[in-house]
Motif scaffolding. Sequence first.
Motif, PDB file in Angstrom:
ATOM      1  N   ARG A 213       0.706  -1.092  -0.068  1.00 48.18           N
ATOM      2  CA  ARG A 213       0.081   0.015  -0.038  1.00 48.18           C
ATOM      3  C   ARG A 213       0.872   1.256  -0.004  1.00 48.18           C
ATOM      4  O   ARG A 213       1.962   1.229   0.724  1.00 48.18           O
ATOM      5  CB  ARG A 213      -0.802  -0.058   1.224  1.00 48.18           C
ATOM      6  N   SER A 301      -3.164  -0.491  -2.975  1.00 49.02           N
ATOM      7  CA  SER A 301      -3.709   0.513  -1.878  1.00 49.02           C
ATOM      8  C   SER A 301      -4.980   0.300  -1.839  1.00 49.02           C
ATOM      9  O   SER A 301      -5.653   1.077  -0.779  1.00 49.02           O
ATOM     10  CB  SER A 301      -3.505   1.936  -2.333  1.00 49.02           C
ATOM     11  N   ASP A 303      -8.457  -1.633  -0.779  1.00 44.40           N
ATOM     12  CA  ASP A 303      -9.189  -2.691   0.078  1.00 44.40           C
ATOM     13  C   ASP A 303     -10.226  -3.403  -0.592  1.00 44.40           C
ATOM     14  O   ASP A 303     -10.311  -4.659  -0.316  1.00 44.40           O
ATOM     15  CB  ASP A 303      -9.838  -2.180   1.289  1.00 44.40           C
TER      16      ASP A 303
END
Length: 402
Positions: A213, A301, A303
């Motif tokens: 990320r 990065s 979710d």
Amino acid sequence: MKILLYGINYSPELTGIGKYSGEMARWFAEQGHEVRVVTAPPYYPEWKVRPGFDSRRFMKSTEDGVTVIRCPLYVPAKPSALKRILHLVSFSLSSSLAMLAQLRWKPDLVMLVVPTLFCSPQALLVAKLTGAKSVLHIQDYEVDALFGLGIARGGMLKRFAFAVERTVMRAFDRVTTISSGMLQRARQKGVAPEDLLFFPNWSEVARFRDIDRSPSLLERLDVNLSKRVLLYSGNIGEKQGLETVIEAAERLQHRHDLVFLIVGEGAGKARLLDLVQQKRLDNVVFGPLQPYEDLPSLLASADCHLVIQKRGAADAVLPSKLTNILAVGGNALITADPDTSLGLLCSEHPGIATLVEPESVAALITGIEQALAMPSPNVVATEYARDFLDKDKILKRVLAEV
């Protein structure tokens, strides 16, 4: 081998068909083949010709060992059904001259990337007059998309368009396309099974492996680092139906731990911006299309990755973004019916992604919760990408079999 690649989209376009055509041409050149490309100046997904290029004249250059001939075309600022057709026809007409000029070069292989079928006569003529093998590579079924998404209507027009499409497809020596569902559709359109070849889009898998990320990238995009990121990245057009994402964001305003990040350009972006403003949503962030070198960090990065399509687009078009999402080990939420290529992918590889009903806000919200609960990184996705989406493996096989 002399390879002539013909198609309206090409590098330096960063999304969709142009990205893959550019990578394919460069790979062919790197293998020692002589490669020429007849294409247009880059305009997608912004629907605006990029600085340094000209839509009014022919341009010839050498790019990464590939000879690229760019042809004039009409690019509508606000594409409608009629304007899209004029856009495609303008390229077909101007590129005819560039294609006929290749007769003296005598290619061994002529590959037309669809869209657009309007360029089929030129590709077939050059192949016939030079003795080259003709290949039709279908990235989108443009006729199916036009009528399936309601962009065009009309019974007689529809029957005529599909009849012409069937005739054209059967005239090529080989027809390739990017999913099992699209291969099945080609058989339904009358292409002989022995003339069909599976040619999926790929990922540069090594570039997307073990990526972390990127807080700096998220900060640059004005994303609060404490929030979980629901990412849509790519073209913002008609076939995605991203209005459902905005409606989902409205219903999830109470979830202060979530932010919707929409990164990209396209004909539908202004409408989405207006919707967000009208609804006064503070959980939706828009960002510009990112450079390709930043794509691994962007995808890593997120979710949850939103792979959104309207129902009418299923198996007519396939979201090219999914290959890199899988390669980075992302958790994808896919809107598609179970009997489509994307639906079958999810059933054949349990855990690879979350599948929900298209065009349903309630299903989208349920799917978001399911995707957020999945392990990260997604090992099923990364293993699938390693086994089935590696660029070198795919292109070596296809070049040997066409």
